[in-house]
Write a protein that holds these residues in place. Structure first.
Motif, mmCIF file in Angstrom:
data_model
loop_
_atom_site.group_PDB
_atom_site.id
_atom_site.type_symbol
_atom_site.label_atom_id
_atom_site.label_comp_id
_atom_site.label_asym_id
_atom_site.label_seq_id
_atom_site.Cartn_x
_atom_site.Cartn_y
_atom_site.Cartn_z
ATOM 1 N N GLN A 176 0.855 -1.201 0.000
ATOM 2 C CA GLN A 176 0.000 0.000 0.000
ATOM 3 C C GLN A 176 0.889 1.248 0.000
ATOM 4 O OE1 GLN A 176 -2.262 -0.047 3.663
ATOM 5 N NE2 GLN A 176 -0.592 -0.961 4.830
ATOM 6 N N SER A 178 0.250 3.687 1.748
ATOM 7 C CA SER A 178 0.174 4.259 3.101
ATOM 8 C C SER A 178 1.549 4.275 3.779
ATOM 9 C CB SER A 178 -0.810 3.456 3.961
ATOM 10 O OG SER A 178 -2.061 3.373 3.318
ATOM 11 N N GLN A 181 2.975 7.633 4.379
ATOM 12 C CA GLN A 181 2.539 8.390 5.574
ATOM 13 C C GLN A 181 3.643 8.324 6.635
ATOM 14 O OE1 GLN A 181 -1.205 7.428 7.406
ATOM 15 N NE2 GLN A 181 -2.197 6.918 5.467
ATOM 16 N N ARG A 202 0.697 -7.166 -4.423
ATOM 17 C CA ARG A 202 0.036 -8.117 -3.521
ATOM 18 C C ARG A 202 0.063 -9.494 -4.146
ATOM 19 N NH1 ARG A 202 -4.976 -4.811 -0.709
ATOM 20 N NH2 ARG A 202 -3.705 -2.969 -0.304
ATOM 21 N N GLN A 216 -1.581 2.894 -6.482
ATOM 22 C CA GLN A 216 -2.455 3.597 -5.531
ATOM 23 C C GLN A 216 -1.980 5.031 -5.391
ATOM 24 O OE1 GLN A 216 -2.165 1.537 -1.750
ATOM 25 N NE2 GLN A 216 -3.901 0.208 -2.237
ATOM 26 N N GLU A 218 -2.028 8.096 -2.260
ATOM 27 C CA GLU A 218 -2.263 8.316 -0.831
ATOM 28 C C GLU A 218 -2.239 9.806 -0.553
ATOM 29 O OE1 GLU A 218 -2.366 5.466 0.828
ATOM 30 O OE2 GLU A 218 -2.584 6.236 2.861
ATOM 31 N N PHE A 258 -4.966 1.839 10.520
ATOM 32 C CA PHE A 258 -4.211 3.082 10.749
ATOM 33 C C PHE A 258 -5.070 4.331 10.831
ATOM 34 C CE2 PHE A 258 -4.650 3.577 6.207
ATOM 35 C CZ PHE A 258 -4.610 2.261 5.751
ATOM 36 N N VAL A 259 -6.405 4.155 10.817
ATOM 37 C CA VAL A 259 -7.295 5.321 10.982
ATOM 38 C C VAL A 259 -8.381 5.000 12.004
ATOM 39 C CG1 VAL A 259 -6.989 6.487 8.768
ATOM 40 C CG2 VAL A 259 -8.539 4.532 8.923
ATOM 41 N N GLY A 292 -10.533 4.527 0.489
ATOM 42 C CA GLY A 292 -10.490 4.277 1.926
ATOM 43 C C GLY A 292 -10.037 5.573 2.573
ATOM 44 N N SER A 293 -10.531 5.844 3.771
ATOM 45 C CA SER A 293 -10.140 7.109 4.399
ATOM 46 C C SER A 293 -10.355 7.049 5.905
ATOM 47 C CB SER A 293 -10.979 8.247 3.822
ATOM 48 O OG SER A 293 -12.316 8.125 4.288
ATOM 49 N N ALA A 315 -6.292 10.833 6.434
ATOM 50 C CA ALA A 315 -5.592 10.194 5.312
ATOM 51 C C ALA A 315 -6.637 9.580 4.408
ATOM 52 C CB ALA A 315 -4.645 9.123 5.826
ATOM 53 N N PHE A 316 -6.326 9.515 3.140
ATOM 54 C CA PHE A 316 -7.181 8.723 2.245
ATOM 55 C C PHE A 316 -6.338 8.115 1.136
ATOM 56 C CE2 PHE A 316 -7.947 11.748 -1.339
ATOM 57 C CZ PHE A 316 -7.562 12.951 -0.764
ATOM 58 N N GLY A 317 -6.840 6.987 0.633
ATOM 59 C CA GLY A 317 -6.065 6.291 -0.391
ATOM 60 C C GLY A 317 -6.981 5.535 -1.325
HETATM 61 N N1 DAH Z 1 -4.044 1.486 2.254
HETATM 62 C C1 DAH Z 1 -5.422 1.082 2.144
HETATM 63 C C2 DAH Z 1 -5.492 -0.149 1.263
HETATM 64 O O1 DAH Z 1 -4.580 -0.412 0.524
HETATM 65 C C3 DAH Z 1 -6.289 2.184 1.580
HETATM 66 C C4 DAH Z 1 -6.495 3.285 2.574
HETATM 67 C C5 DAH Z 1 -7.547 3.196 3.456
HETATM 68 C C6 DAH Z 1 -5.649 4.366 2.630
HETATM 69 C C7 DAH Z 1 -7.769 4.183 4.410
HETATM 70 C C8 DAH Z 1 -5.850 5.386 3.556
HETATM 71 C C9 DAH Z 1 -6.921 5.267 4.455
HETATM 72 O O2 DAH Z 1 -5.064 6.450 3.672
HETATM 73 O O3 DAH Z 1 -7.111 6.258 5.369
HETATM 74 O O4 DAH Z 1 -6.472 -0.837 1.282
#
Ligand code: DAH
Length: 348
Positions: A176, A178, A181, A202, A216, A218, A258-259, A292-293, A315-317
């Motif tokens: 990811q 992430s 971050q 993956r 992805q 982020e 992580f959130v 996702g966030s 955060a969002f991704g």
């Molecule tokens: N890293 C997550 C994934 O690969 C996606 C994600 C979800 C990123 C929530 C974010 C977050 O920054 O807050 O499934």
């Protein structure tokens, strides 16, 4: 000059001409200049006739002119032979043929999508960050609040590399974006507003919506007093920038380690606008799940050395292939990796 001397000179000139012309590298221009040109040897000799008595001059003149014709025609043969030779050696170019058409390249649809996403983030005041593809367990999982043996790790199985990290664990291909971050928050103190598009991996079987390598993006915003309202406004503005101002977003509670709280973000269906019962894209629900966030978990801030009592953030991704499929109406993710020109030429 006596007539005898004159004749002697003429035959000397003829001799030296014929020995030069029989050489392999005989050159027309050089021969012409030396013997027949305005100051050529033969031309000068013919001019000397004026010093010779009138009755002898006629006779010698005929000899001289005959010699001149002889030299000229021999020299001209050399010229013609040289021209034929160089015509054969030179490439035959037909300048009337149509030119060669070089196909024009273009950016890959995923690159174009990443560029559009980056432009949207930059407009919102986020700055671009980078991070490694080969990661350690800490940045990919541990610091993101996935402790060892946490069940959320099961969804992100990956490929391991034959190299150990600082803690003696196998290095891995990041699952990811992430990870960035953590990389950013370890190096920089808040306030910060960053984004990172990049490749992730993956251990997945490939099908129309899964790949073992994909992309992805982020986004991360940490400051004092950041709330869920900031997250909602930012994500909404981001989606409207990419898909047009009429799209709507909605947040559903969800879990990501992580959130806290975490949310999945849906966007109103850009194809049927919620109007088609059998829309193949939204399956008639009117909504597309895209992101996702959530609010950055206190454990994540602490892992990077920041006090969660002072700082908060969101955060969002999301997956870039999914965006590209929606932006360009592509139905199978594998098409991005097949490099079929028919697809690449359509998305320019
Ligand atoms: N890293 C997550 C994934 O690969 C996606 C994600 C979800 C990123 C929530 C974010 C977050 O920054 O807050 O499934």
């Amino acid at each position: 000059m006596t007539p005898e001397e004159w004749k002697g000179k003429l035959s000397a000139i003829k001799d030296s001409f014929s020995s030069l012309i029989s050489e392999k590298k005989a050159d027309y221009e050089a021969l012409y200049q030396r013997f027949l040109g305005r100051k050529g040897e033969l031309s000068l000799l013919l001019r000397d006739l004026k010093d010779i008595t009138a009755e002898e001059r006629k006779n010698l003149g005929m000899l001289g002119n005959a010699a001149k014709q002889e030299l000229l025609s021999a020299a001209e043969k050399i010229k013609a032979a040289a021209a034929a030779h160089s015509a054969k050696a030179a490439p035959q170019i037909d300048i009337t043929l149509p030119g060669i058409n070089f196909p024009k390249g273009s950016l890959h649809p995923l690159t174009q999508t990443m560029d559009r996403i980056s432009a949207a983030f930059l407009k919102l005041g986020f700055s671009l960050e980078d991070g490694p593809l080969v990661e350690d367990d800490w940045h990919c999982f541990e610091a993101l609040n996935f402790p060892e043996c946490h069940p959320a790790r099961d969804m992100q199985d990956t490929f391991y590399v034959n190299a150990k990290d600082e803690k003696g664990k196998d290095k891995l291909l990041r699952t990811q974006t992430s990870t960035v971050q953590i990389r950013v928050m370890e190096k920089q103190n808040p306030p910060l507003r960053v984004f990172h598009p990049g490749r992730v991996f993956r251990n997945e079987a490939v099908d129309a919506s899964h790949a073992f390598a994909f992309h992805q993006v982020e986004g991360l915003y940490v400051d004092k007093g950041v709330t869920m309202a900031d997250l909602k406004w930012t994500v909404d503005a981001f989606m409207k920038d990419l898909f047009g101002s009429s799209v709507r977003t909605r947040f559903n509670p969800s879990y990501f380690p992580f959130v806290e709280p975490g949310a999945e973000v849906d966007m109103s269906c850009v194809f049927c606008k919620g109007q088609a019962e059998h829309c193949p894209v939204c399956k008639g629900t009117g909504w597309l799940e895209l992101l996702g966030s959530g609010m950055v978990h206190p454990n994540v801030l602490r892992a990077c050395g920041h006090d969660p009592e002072i700082w908060s953030g969101f955060a969002f991704g999301c997956g870039i292939e999914r965006f590209a499929m929606l932006l360009y109406g592509i139905s199978d993710m594998r098409m991005f990796f097949e490099n079929d020109f028919r697809l690449l030429e359509q998305v320019r």
